[in-house]
Design a protein around this motif. Structure first.
Motif, PDB file in Angstrom:
ATOM      1  N   VAL A  81       4.775  -6.675   2.706  1.00 57.97           N
ATOM      2  CA  VAL A  81       5.688  -6.432   2.830  1.00 57.97           C
ATOM      3  C   VAL A  81       6.121  -8.274   1.629  1.00 57.97           C
ATOM      4  O   VAL A  81       6.174  -8.890   2.156  1.00 57.97           O
ATOM      5  CB  VAL A  81       7.429  -6.127   3.694  1.00 57.97           C
ATOM      6  CG1 VAL A  81       8.719  -6.371   3.438  1.00 57.97           C
ATOM      7  CG2 VAL A  81       6.545  -5.195   4.895  1.00 57.97           C
ATOM      8  N   LEU A  82       7.033  -7.709   0.769  1.00 64.25           N
ATOM      9  CA  LEU A  82       7.187  -8.836  -0.444  1.00 64.25           C
ATOM     10  C   LEU A  82       8.592  -8.622  -0.364  1.00 64.25           C
ATOM     11  O   LEU A  82       8.819 -10.568  -0.531  1.00 64.25           O
ATOM     12  CB  LEU A  82       6.891  -8.085  -1.225  1.00 64.25           C
ATOM     13  CG  LEU A  82       5.513  -8.362  -1.983  1.00 64.25           C
ATOM     14  CD1 LEU A  82       5.269  -7.715  -3.358  1.00 64.25           C
ATOM     15  CD2 LEU A  82       4.150  -9.316  -1.702  1.00 64.25           C
ATOM     16  N   GLN A  83       9.857  -8.584   0.406  1.00 66.64           N
ATOM     17  CA  GLN A  83      10.794  -8.436   0.472  1.00 66.64           C
ATOM     18  C   GLN A  83      11.413  -7.430   1.106  1.00 66.64           C
ATOM     19  O   GLN A  83      10.988  -6.498   0.951  1.00 66.64           O
ATOM     20  CB  GLN A  83      11.459  -8.775  -0.939  1.00 66.64           C
ATOM     21  CG  GLN A  83      13.113  -8.998  -1.097  1.00 66.64           C
ATOM     22  CD  GLN A  83      13.876  -8.927  -2.442  1.00 66.64           C
ATOM     23  OE1 GLN A  83      13.408  -9.675  -3.478  1.00 66.64           O
ATOM     24  NE2 GLN A  83      14.861  -8.685  -2.270  1.00 66.64           N
ATOM     25  N   ALA A  84      11.970  -8.143   2.240  1.00 64.88           N
ATOM     26  CA  ALA A  84      13.120  -7.140   3.496  1.00 64.88           C
ATOM     27  C   ALA A  84      14.314  -8.393   4.053  1.00 64.88           C
ATOM     28  O   ALA A  84      14.164  -9.366   3.491  1.00 64.88           O
ATOM     29  CB  ALA A  84      12.483  -6.888   4.309  1.00 64.88           C
ATOM     30  N   PRO A  85      15.231  -7.792   4.593  1.00 64.74           N
ATOM     31  CA  PRO A  85      16.322  -8.043   5.374  1.00 64.74           C
ATOM     32  C   PRO A  85      15.351  -9.523   6.653  1.00 64.74           C
ATOM     33  O   PRO A  85      14.216  -8.693   7.230  1.00 64.74           O
ATOM     34  CB  PRO A  85      16.973  -6.625   6.314  1.00 64.74           C
ATOM     35  CG  PRO A  85      16.814  -5.793   4.867  1.00 64.74           C
ATOM     36  CD  PRO A  85      15.093  -5.855   4.602  1.00 64.74           C
ATOM     37  N   SER A  86      16.297  -9.925   7.047  1.00 60.30           N
ATOM     38  CA  SER A  86      15.460 -10.691   8.227  1.00 60.30           C
ATOM     39  C   SER A  86      15.245 -10.242   9.819  1.00 60.30           C
ATOM     40  O   SER A  86      16.339  -9.587   9.587  1.00 60.30           O
ATOM     41  CB  SER A  86      16.163 -12.236   8.671  1.00 60.30           C
ATOM     42  OG  SER A  86      16.266 -12.618   9.710  1.00 60.30           O
ATOM     43  N   GLY A  87      14.203  -9.526  10.321  1.00 56.30           N
ATOM     44  CA  GLY A  87      14.097  -9.247  10.961  1.00 56.30           C
ATOM     45  C   GLY A  87      12.916  -7.894  10.852  1.00 56.30           C
ATOM     46  O   GLY A  87      13.247  -6.759  11.485  1.00 56.30           O
ATOM     47  N   TRP A  88      13.295  -7.127   9.528  1.00 59.32           N
ATOM     48  CA  TRP A  88      13.092  -5.860   9.136  1.00 59.32           C
ATOM     49  C   TRP A  88      11.560  -6.102   9.451  1.00 59.32           C
ATOM     50  O   TRP A  88      10.893  -6.181   9.401  1.00 59.32           O
ATOM     51  CB  TRP A  88      13.535  -5.606   8.017  1.00 59.32           C
ATOM     52  CG  TRP A  88      13.071  -4.268   7.581  1.00 59.32           C
ATOM     53  CD1 TRP A  88      14.527  -2.729   7.810  1.00 59.32           C
ATOM     54  CD2 TRP A  88      12.928  -3.830   6.652  1.00 59.32           C
ATOM     55  NE1 TRP A  88      13.467  -2.268   7.085  1.00 59.32           N
ATOM     56  CE2 TRP A  88      12.790  -2.489   6.859  1.00 59.32           C
ATOM     57  CE3 TRP A  88      11.155  -4.102   6.794  1.00 59.32           C
ATOM     58  CZ2 TRP A  88      11.893  -1.540   5.780  1.00 59.32           C
ATOM     59  CZ3 TRP A  88      10.221  -3.422   5.376  1.00 59.32           C
ATOM     60  CH2 TRP A  88      10.305  -1.659   5.459  1.00 59.32           C
ATOM     61  N   LEU A  89      11.181  -4.730   9.941  1.00 59.43           N
ATOM     62  CA  LEU A  89       9.562  -3.929  10.482  1.00 59.43           C
ATOM     63  C   LEU A  89       9.618  -3.146   9.619  1.00 59.43           C
ATOM     64  O   LEU A  89      10.350  -2.006   9.441  1.00 59.43           O
ATOM     65  CB  LEU A  89       9.812  -4.076  11.936  1.00 59.43           C
ATOM     66  CG  LEU A  89       9.896  -5.449  13.086  1.00 59.43           C
ATOM     67  CD1 LEU A  89       9.749  -5.129  14.189  1.00 59.43           C
ATOM     68  CD2 LEU A  89       8.434  -6.246  12.144  1.00 59.43           C
ATOM     69  N   LEU A  90       8.087  -2.738   9.071  1.00 58.19           N
ATOM     70  CA  LEU A  90       8.147  -1.815   8.207  1.00 58.19           C
ATOM     71  C   LEU A  90       7.638  -0.456   9.308  1.00 58.19           C
ATOM     72  O   LEU A  90       6.346  -0.980  10.114  1.00 58.19           O
ATOM     73  CB  LEU A  90       7.406  -1.938   7.125  1.00 58.19           C
ATOM     74  CG  LEU A  90       5.980  -0.657   6.445  1.00 58.19           C
ATOM     75  CD1 LEU A  90       7.367  -0.102   5.466  1.00 58.19           C
ATOM     76  CD2 LEU A  90       5.099  -1.557   5.890  1.00 58.19           C
TER      77      LEU A  90
END
Length: 526
Positions: free
Chosen positions: A21-30
């Motif tokens: 994950v290079l960029q994502a909202p704070s606290g986001w999990l794949l």
């Protein structure tokens, strides 16, 4: 982005070709599902693709840009917001059908069926409704990856609805049980209601009630509902036997989610296997520290009761205990009351024997006129307490003679006017003797009024016609009949024909004509 039911902002997620994950909202999990979808997209060679609720874009460095499908999430959010407003299982399923169609699926067929009859195929989407039923849609469409989450959501909604409906049913059952107890049904009738309500409210397959026998220190099987095999009513066990012992040892509710037949003796094991019982719950019945019995339920599937259903189970048991306790109190009260009545009656008969011993001329008269008065009263349609009042009143009709001096009562010759005036006071003395005895207060009509006459020439009050109580009018005919037909020391009894003719002649004078008519019929029948 895995935030079902909430508004999703189009903040991009960028995932490298290595799955980082290079960029994502704070606290986001794949999530695993999304990771697999990204890998599938990266290997597909497409520059852009939509998979369910996600849109994928290939960037110049071959990493993947992931954006939520806002149209899907708007529809999903609207579906979730409207789902709690559906007030029945059919409405929930109809709401789901509309959502499927809104998402581009063609609904070819749908039905609710038993799980045992279910035949799955790739184009069929199913949602479990309960332990035995499923609802299935036959679909045509593209976004099948949306359906697992939809199935879970709809299943939970149906489960909540069923739980709420059971709760409402339980409240109704409780209200009906309260009415039954208030109406003072026999406790056996209340028991049948409790067994039925317990099975329905807790979705049990069977319910059982054992009654505690304090004298023999045993539990006796009284009633059951839901058994497949014949029930041996009257079957008795000790309080520490098997599952009952787990309840009555600590005197508290006991639940077994899954029963293992190997844990039981041969008799109990055979019972469980024959019936197919898997889950169990039992609760004791007790009032004021007195054990009264045990209420049990059995399931043919694992038992996982909710907190409120167990509380309702215990509530039903407590109300059955109250009904049983009240029944025993009333029974004991009736026994005590009957014993008291027997004591009173024995006392009355003692008074009558005392009067017979004092007045030898009329020995046995009170008993004969009592029996004759009851026969005539029954013929005239009297019953119940009316007969009891006549029985006691007839026995005591001459009790006032105990106050007459011996020199008058036993005088061999004719009484003077003054002496007869004394004798005529015996109804008044009878009333004075009996009126303060609560048990005899309704039995005074005959002792006080049996010398009244239809034409008003009797004593002590000179009542006439219907002013005279019916019981006294009935008794006066029988009293005269017995007095004239019975032998006395100074004369033989008169022939019945002559006495009957006299009574007919006195109809409308001394006697009530209607009573005379019934009396003549009674004599002719006998």
């Amino acid at each position: 982005m895995e935030q079902t039911g909430q508004r999703v902002e189009p903040i991009p997620v960028i995932i490298s070709t290595e799955g980082k994950v290079l960029q994502a909202p704070s606290g986001w999990l794949l999530s695993d599902d999304l990771q697999q979808a990204v890998l599938g997209f990266q290997h597909s060679g497409h520059l852009q693709k939509q998979l369910g609720k996600w849109q994928f874009f290939r960037l110049h460095d071959l990493s993947t840009l992931v954006l939520p499908d806002l149209v899907y999430f708007q529809r999903w959010t609207a579906f979730l917001q409207n789902l709690p407003q559906q007030s029945s299982e059919p409405e929930i399923l109809e709401h789901t059908t509309l959502f499927l169609q809104d998402m581009g699926f063609a609904v070819l067929h749908q039905q609710t069926c038993e799980k045992s009859n279910l035949t799955l195929s790739p184009e069929v989407f199913c949602v479990p409704l309960d332990a035995h039923r499923v609802h299935c849609w036959t679909l045509q469409g593209e976004f099948w990856e949306l359906l697992p989450e939809l199935s879970s959501t709809v299943q939970q909604a149906v489960k909540r609805h069923h739980g709420f409906q059971r709760y409402l049913n339980a409240l109704q059952y409780f209200q009906e049980l309260q009415v039954a107890i208030t109406d003072q049904l026999e406790w056996q009738d209340t028991l049948k209601l409790v067994l039925y309500y317990t099975r329905e409210a807790l979705q049990a397959d069977a319910a059982v009630f054992f009654l505690w026998d304090e004298q023999d220190q045993m539990l006796e099987l009284i009633d059951t509902i839901g058994h497949r095999t014949p029930t041996e009513y009257g079957f008795r066990i000790s309080r520490d036997y098997g599952l009952a012992g787990e309840v009555l040892g600590p005197i508290k509710t006991h639940v077994v989610s899954v029963l293992d037949p190997a844990d039981f003796d041969e008799q109990s094991r055979g019972f469980l296997l024959r019936e197919g019982f898997v889950g169990y719950a039992g609760t004791p019945l007790s009032v004021k520290g007195h054990l009264l019995g045990i209420l049990e339920i059995f399931h043919r599937s694992p038992l996982e009761p909710s907190g409120w259903s167990l509380s309702f189970f215990e509530l039903l048991a407590s109300h059955l205990a109250i009904a049983l306790y009240q029944h025993r109190l009333i029974r004991d009260l009736k026994i005590s009351n009957q014993q008291l009545i027997h004591t009173y009656d024995a006392t009355l008969e003692g008074w009558v024997r005392a009067l017979d011993l004092r007045d030898k001329e009329t020995e046995g008269h009170s008993k004969r006129v009592m029996e004759g008065s009851l026969k005539l009263a029954r013929k005239m349609g009297l019953s119940g307490q009316q007969l009891e009042h006549i029985r006691r009143g007839a026995l005591l009709h001459d009790i006032g003679k105990l106050a007459i001096p011996d020199q008058i009562l036993h005088k061999p010759g004719k009484l003077t006017t003054q002496e007869f005036d004394v004798v005529k006071q015996h109804p008044v003395w009878a009333r004075a003797m009996l009126r303060d005895i609560e048990y005899l207060r309704n039995d005074l009509d005959i002792p006080y009024h049996h010398h009244e006459k239809w034409d008003g020439s009797g004593y002590p009050l000179g009542l006439k016609a219907d002013e005279i109580p019916l019981s006294a009018r009935i008794f006066s005919v029988v009293d005269v009949w017995d007095a004239m037909t019975s032998d006395r020391p100074y004369r033989k009894g008169l022939p019945e024909e002559d006495v009957l003719a006299y009574i007919q002649e006195q109809s409308g004078k001394h006697f009530d004509p209607q009573v005379v008519r019934f009396f003549i019929e009674l004599v002719q029948e006998s």
